[in-house]
Design a protein around this motif. Structure first.
Motif, PDB file in Angstrom:
ATOM      1  N   GLY A 116       0.825  -1.194   0.000  1.00 45.38           N
ATOM      2  CA  GLY A 116       0.000   0.000   0.000  1.00 45.38           C
ATOM      3  C   GLY A 116       0.862   1.247   0.000  1.00 45.38           C
ATOM      4  N   VAL A 117       0.291   2.347  -0.476  1.00 47.31           N
ATOM      5  CA  VAL A 117       1.049   3.597  -0.588  1.00 47.31           C
ATOM      6  C   VAL A 117       1.562   4.046   0.778  1.00 47.31           C
ATOM      7  CG1 VAL A 117       0.902   6.024  -1.260  1.00 47.31           C
ATOM      8  CG2 VAL A 117      -0.187   4.276  -2.674  1.00 47.31           C
ATOM      9  N   ARG A 118       0.764   3.846   1.808  1.00 48.92           N
ATOM     10  CA  ARG A 118       1.226   4.148   3.162  1.00 48.92           C
ATOM     11  C   ARG A 118       1.936   2.949   3.793  1.00 48.92           C
ATOM     12  NH1 ARG A 118      -4.164   7.193   5.541  1.00 48.92           N
ATOM     13  NH2 ARG A 118      -3.538   9.349   5.038  1.00 48.92           N
ATOM     14  N   LEU A 422       1.206   4.216  -8.092  1.00 47.47           N
ATOM     15  CA  LEU A 422       2.188   4.072  -7.015  1.00 47.47           C
ATOM     16  C   LEU A 422       2.377   5.375  -6.247  1.00 47.47           C
ATOM     17  CD1 LEU A 422       4.894   1.973  -8.908  1.00 47.47           C
ATOM     18  CD2 LEU A 422       3.432   1.161  -7.053  1.00 47.47           C
ATOM     19  N   TYR A 423       1.910   6.483  -6.816  1.00 46.13           N
ATOM     20  CA  TYR A 423       2.091   7.790  -6.197  1.00 46.13           C
ATOM     21  C   TYR A 423       0.779   8.465  -5.804  1.00 46.13           C
ATOM     22  CZ  TYR A 423       6.778   7.296  -8.146  1.00 46.13           C
ATOM     23  OH  TYR A 423       8.031   6.830  -8.454  1.00 46.13           O
ATOM     24  N   LEU A 424      -0.355   7.824  -6.093  1.00 47.95           N
ATOM     25  CA  LEU A 424      -1.634   8.495  -5.932  1.00 47.95           C
ATOM     26  C   LEU A 424      -2.445   7.975  -4.755  1.00 47.95           C
ATOM     27  CD1 LEU A 424      -2.760   8.648  -9.680  1.00 47.95           C
ATOM     28  CD2 LEU A 424      -1.700  10.465  -8.315  1.00 47.95           C
ATOM     29  N   GLU A 425      -3.100   8.901  -4.071  1.00 49.53           N
ATOM     30  CA  GLU A 425      -4.037   8.538  -3.009  1.00 49.53           C
ATOM     31  C   GLU A 425      -5.332   8.046  -3.651  1.00 49.53           C
ATOM     32  OE1 GLU A 425      -5.892  10.592   1.043  1.00 49.53           O
ATOM     33  OE2 GLU A 425      -4.407  11.639  -0.181  1.00 49.53           O
ATOM     34  N   ASN A 426      -5.915   7.008  -3.069  1.00 48.89           N
ATOM     35  CA  ASN A 426      -7.164   6.425  -3.567  1.00 48.89           C
ATOM     36  C   ASN A 426      -7.020   5.779  -4.942  1.00 48.89           C
ATOM     37  OD1 ASN A 426      -8.634   7.229  -1.251  1.00 48.89           O
ATOM     38  ND2 ASN A 426      -8.811   9.300  -2.100  1.00 48.89           N
ATOM     39  N   GLY A 427      -5.796   5.426  -5.327  1.00 43.20           N
ATOM     40  CA  GLY A 427      -5.575   4.703  -6.571  1.00 43.20           C
ATOM     41  C   GLY A 427      -5.574   3.203  -6.331  1.00 43.20           C
ATOM     42  N   LYS A 428      -5.072   2.477  -7.284  1.00 41.33           N
ATOM     43  CA  LYS A 428      -5.097   1.016  -7.225  1.00 41.33           C
ATOM     44  C   LYS A 428      -4.367   0.463  -6.003  1.00 41.33           C
ATOM     45  CE  LYS A 428      -3.400  -3.054  -9.662  1.00 41.33           C
ATOM     46  NZ  LYS A 428      -2.714  -3.581 -10.849  1.00 41.33           N
ATOM     47  N   TYR A 429      -3.304   1.145  -5.583  1.00 39.96           N
ATOM     48  CA  TYR A 429      -2.495   0.627  -4.486  1.00 39.96           C
ATOM     49  C   TYR A 429      -2.809   1.309  -3.152  1.00 39.96           C
ATOM     50  CZ  TYR A 429      -0.066  -1.177  -8.560  1.00 39.96           C
ATOM     51  OH  TYR A 429       0.218  -1.807  -9.748  1.00 39.96           O
ATOM     52  N   TRP A 430      -3.990   1.909  -3.078  1.00 37.54           N
ATOM     53  CA  TRP A 430      -4.404   2.515  -1.815  1.00 37.54           C
ATOM     54  C   TRP A 430      -4.916   1.440  -0.849  1.00 37.54           C
ATOM     55  CZ3 TRP A 430      -3.032   6.679   0.415  1.00 37.54           C
ATOM     56  CH2 TRP A 430      -3.771   7.216   1.472  1.00 37.54           C
ATOM     57  N   PHE A 431      -5.510   0.379  -1.412  1.00 40.82           N
ATOM     58  CA  PHE A 431      -6.058  -0.735  -0.637  1.00 40.82           C
ATOM     59  C   PHE A 431      -7.022  -0.205   0.429  1.00 40.82           C
ATOM     60  CE2 PHE A 431      -1.953  -2.316  -2.271  1.00 40.82           C
ATOM     61  CZ  PHE A 431      -2.426  -3.391  -3.010  1.00 40.82           C
ATOM     62  N   THR A 432      -6.725  -0.427   1.723  1.00 40.96           N
ATOM     63  CA  THR A 432      -7.596   0.047   2.803  1.00 40.96           C
ATOM     64  C   THR A 432      -6.863   1.106   3.609  1.00 40.96           C
ATOM     65  OG1 THR A 432      -8.618  -2.145   2.965  1.00 40.96           O
ATOM     66  CG2 THR A 432      -8.970  -0.628   4.813  1.00 40.96           C
ATOM     67  N   GLY A 433      -7.197   2.362   3.356  1.00 46.97           N
ATOM     68  CA  GLY A 433      -6.522   3.450   4.064  1.00 46.97           C
ATOM     69  C   GLY A 433      -5.047   3.541   3.752  1.00 46.97           C
ATOM     70  N   GLY A 434      -4.639   3.033   2.604  1.00 52.24           N
ATOM     71  CA  GLY A 434      -3.239   3.082   2.218  1.00 52.24           C
ATOM     72  C   GLY A 434      -2.443   1.861   2.630  1.00 52.24           C
ATOM     73  N   TRP A 435      -3.110   0.858   3.243  1.00 57.18           N
ATOM     74  CA  TRP A 435      -2.441  -0.338   3.739  1.00 57.18           C
ATOM     75  C   TRP A 435      -3.052  -1.592   3.121  1.00 57.18           C
ATOM     76  CZ3 TRP A 435       1.419  -0.338   7.648  1.00 57.18           C
ATOM     77  CH2 TRP A 435       1.690   0.930   8.191  1.00 57.18           C
ATOM     78  N   ASN A 436      -2.206  -2.568   2.781  1.00 57.31           N
ATOM     79  CA  ASN A 436      -2.663  -3.861   2.293  1.00 57.31           C
ATOM     80  C   ASN A 436      -2.469  -4.885   3.417  1.00 57.31           C
ATOM     81  OD1 ASN A 436      -3.349  -6.181   0.939  1.00 57.31           O
ATOM     82  ND2 ASN A 436      -1.633  -6.116  -0.508  1.00 57.31           N
TER      83      ASN A 436
END
Length: 510
Positions: A116-118, A422-436
């Protein structure tokens, strides 16, 4: 209204963003984390080979090999253990390097695709803190070499100074001076580091060869050295030491097996980074290993003990001029290796935590401070602590991260990532609150399986003799393999099957 950035795939498979305006505005983006433009991906096979030469030829690489002699192996056993470890760790290193070259992204950004992004901050900061430990170890041994050099110049008043905290105050002063020099180079940025490396990388080979030649002459050639018998034999005594030692050899470069995208993002092609690393890591580490093994074995013949620290070995030499030349070369090369292997990556990792506030120089300063707080003089004080505690433990934890990355990139996503997301909020890799959560569970379970049974022989380390979790104790001797396999399998079971956004394909112009 901002338009979506479009990833463009070149005919050689490398991807870049045609327009990164929308991505650049994201709070998860900065210039150092951004994909490297194709025009700046210029590293050749030689550049990667030279990188490994600079990183592998350093005092801790020497002590790694020498410590196996101190644990009772003969030169054949030690060399085989190190060579096998390097060949094994090369596999996950090359698998994770692919994404750096294909997308031009550093390790913490690569990790966003699965954590996730975070959530990528977890493996990134875990990797960063271990780099801080290595920065401290390199700085300590470099300061120790400086202490011996000055002692040869000024005599017993320096080397026998009053003790503070169990060490002469002059040794602490040498450590501090070595630390300050590195911080000054770091503060001037990546260009200063590269310039410094360009002329210091070959010096370490000169320093180590001087040590070897001196010991060979004193010992009467290779004969006495190669005839030193193993204290372990080839039976159960050897195999009990071999397994955890092999895991430690792998763990030595397990950090780089994660964050090689930090360097391969500059690769001119997959072929160049692939062959540069195949030619670089095994050869350079085998060279330093055989030099260290022969030198330490020679010290056993000469002095009756395995002196695994090259600075301490040099202190036994009769010629002050020889000691100074050898250790000056080692000091300069250790600075070079330390900055390349242990500053570049944590700077990216700390920057990933707060992209808009932490710069490369700030990240390097954080690395330097934490490297002192970790107390590296304790980590490297004893081969049992160095191999079984420090290397064995963190190697198992990082192996779990590697398992997630390899499973996710090669089998789940099949090497296809959505670069803008990979750089965007609420994109494909945001998952749940930025965490997978899937990657987190796989990592935690893999790490527990790998190091939950951590144990120490009585009086040699911080773990209970029966293991922290007794039924997992047998797995600790195979910590790296256990962590990698467990996390790899679990992530495959948990991960959803997804596909990345398609990229526009154009032909390359070169």
């Amino acid at each position: 209204m901002a338009h979506s950035p479009v990833p463009v795939t070149q005919s050689d498979g490398r991807v870049e963003l045609a327009d990164d305006t929308a991505v650049a505005a994201s709070r998860f983006h900065n210039a150092e984390l951004a994909p490297v433009p194709l025009g700046k991906r210029t590293w050749t096979t030689y550049n990667f080979f030279a990188l490994w030469m600079g990183m592998a030829h350093n005092i801790p690489s020497y002590t790694l090999a020498a410590s196996l002699i101190a644990l009772g192996m003969d030169w054949v056993q030690a060399f085989l253990t190190i060579t096998l470890g390097n060949l094994i760790v090369l596999v996950p290193m090359l698998l994770n390097s692919h994404a750096g070259t294909k997308y031009g992204i550093p390790f913490p950004v690569f990790a966003r695709a699965f954590y996730g992004v975070r959530g990528a901050n977890l493996p990134a900061l875990l990797r960063a803190f271990i780099a801080c430990g290595w920065f401290g170890i390199q700085t300590w041994v470099g300061g120790e070499a400086l202490y011996v050099i000055v002692g040869k110049l000024f005599g017993g008043g320096w080397t026998n100074a009053a003790a503070i905290g169990g060490q002469p105050w002059t040794l602490w002063l040498s450590f501090a001076a070595f630390w300050v020099v590195q911080m000054l180079i770091i503060w001037r940025g990546m260009d200063a580091i590269r310039r410094f490396e360009n002329w210091t990388a070959p010096l370490v080979s000169v320093g180590f060869l001087i040590l070897l030649v001196y010991v060979l002459v004193k010992a009467g050639g290779f004969g006495p050295i190669l005839s030193e018998p193993s204290k372990l034999g080839w039976g159960s005594g050897f195999w009990a030491v071999f397994a955890p030692s092999l895991m430690a050899m792998i763990a030595f470069w397990s950090t780089l097996s994660l964050n090689m995208p930090d360097f391969t993002r500059f690769g001119g092609s997959q072929r160049k980074q692939f062959w540069g690393q195949i030619l670089g890591l095994p050869t350079t580490m085998s060279f330093i290993a055989i030099v260290a093994i022969l030198t330490t074995s020679g010290a056993v013949s000469l002095y009756g003990e395995a002196i695994w620290d090259p600075a301490q070995l040099a202190a036994h030499f009769d010629s002050p001029a020889l000691v100074i030349v050898a250790l000056v070369a080692l000091v300069l090369a250790t600075v070079s290796a330390n900055l390349a292997a242990n500053v570049v990556s944590p700077s990216y990792d700390f920057s990933n935590a707060v992209p808009k506030r932490i710069t490369f120089a700030t990240g390097g300063l954080i690395t330097g401070i934490l490297g002192v707080l970790i107390q590296p003089w304790r980590l490297i004080s004893d081969p049992h602590i160095y191999i079984f505690t420090w290397l064995g433990f963190y190697g198992g934890v990082l192996a779990a991260v590697a398992g997630v990355l390899i499973a996710g990139y090669w089998l789940v996503d099949k090497t296809t990532l959505s670069l803008p997301d990979l750089y965007l909020e609420n994109g494909k890799y945001w998952f749940t609150g930025g965490w997978n959560w899937r990657a987190l569970v796989a990592t935690v379970v893999g790490a527990v399986i790998a190091v939950g049974g951590a144990y120490s022989a009585p009086g040699t380390g911080p773990f209970p003799a029966d293991g922290m979790i007794p039924f997992l104790k047998p797995l600790y001797d195979y910590s790296w393999v256990a962590g990698l396999v467990a996390a790899f399998v679990l992530y495959l079971v948990l991960a959803p099957r997804t596909s990345a956004a398609p990229a526009v394909t154009v032909a390359t112009t070169d």
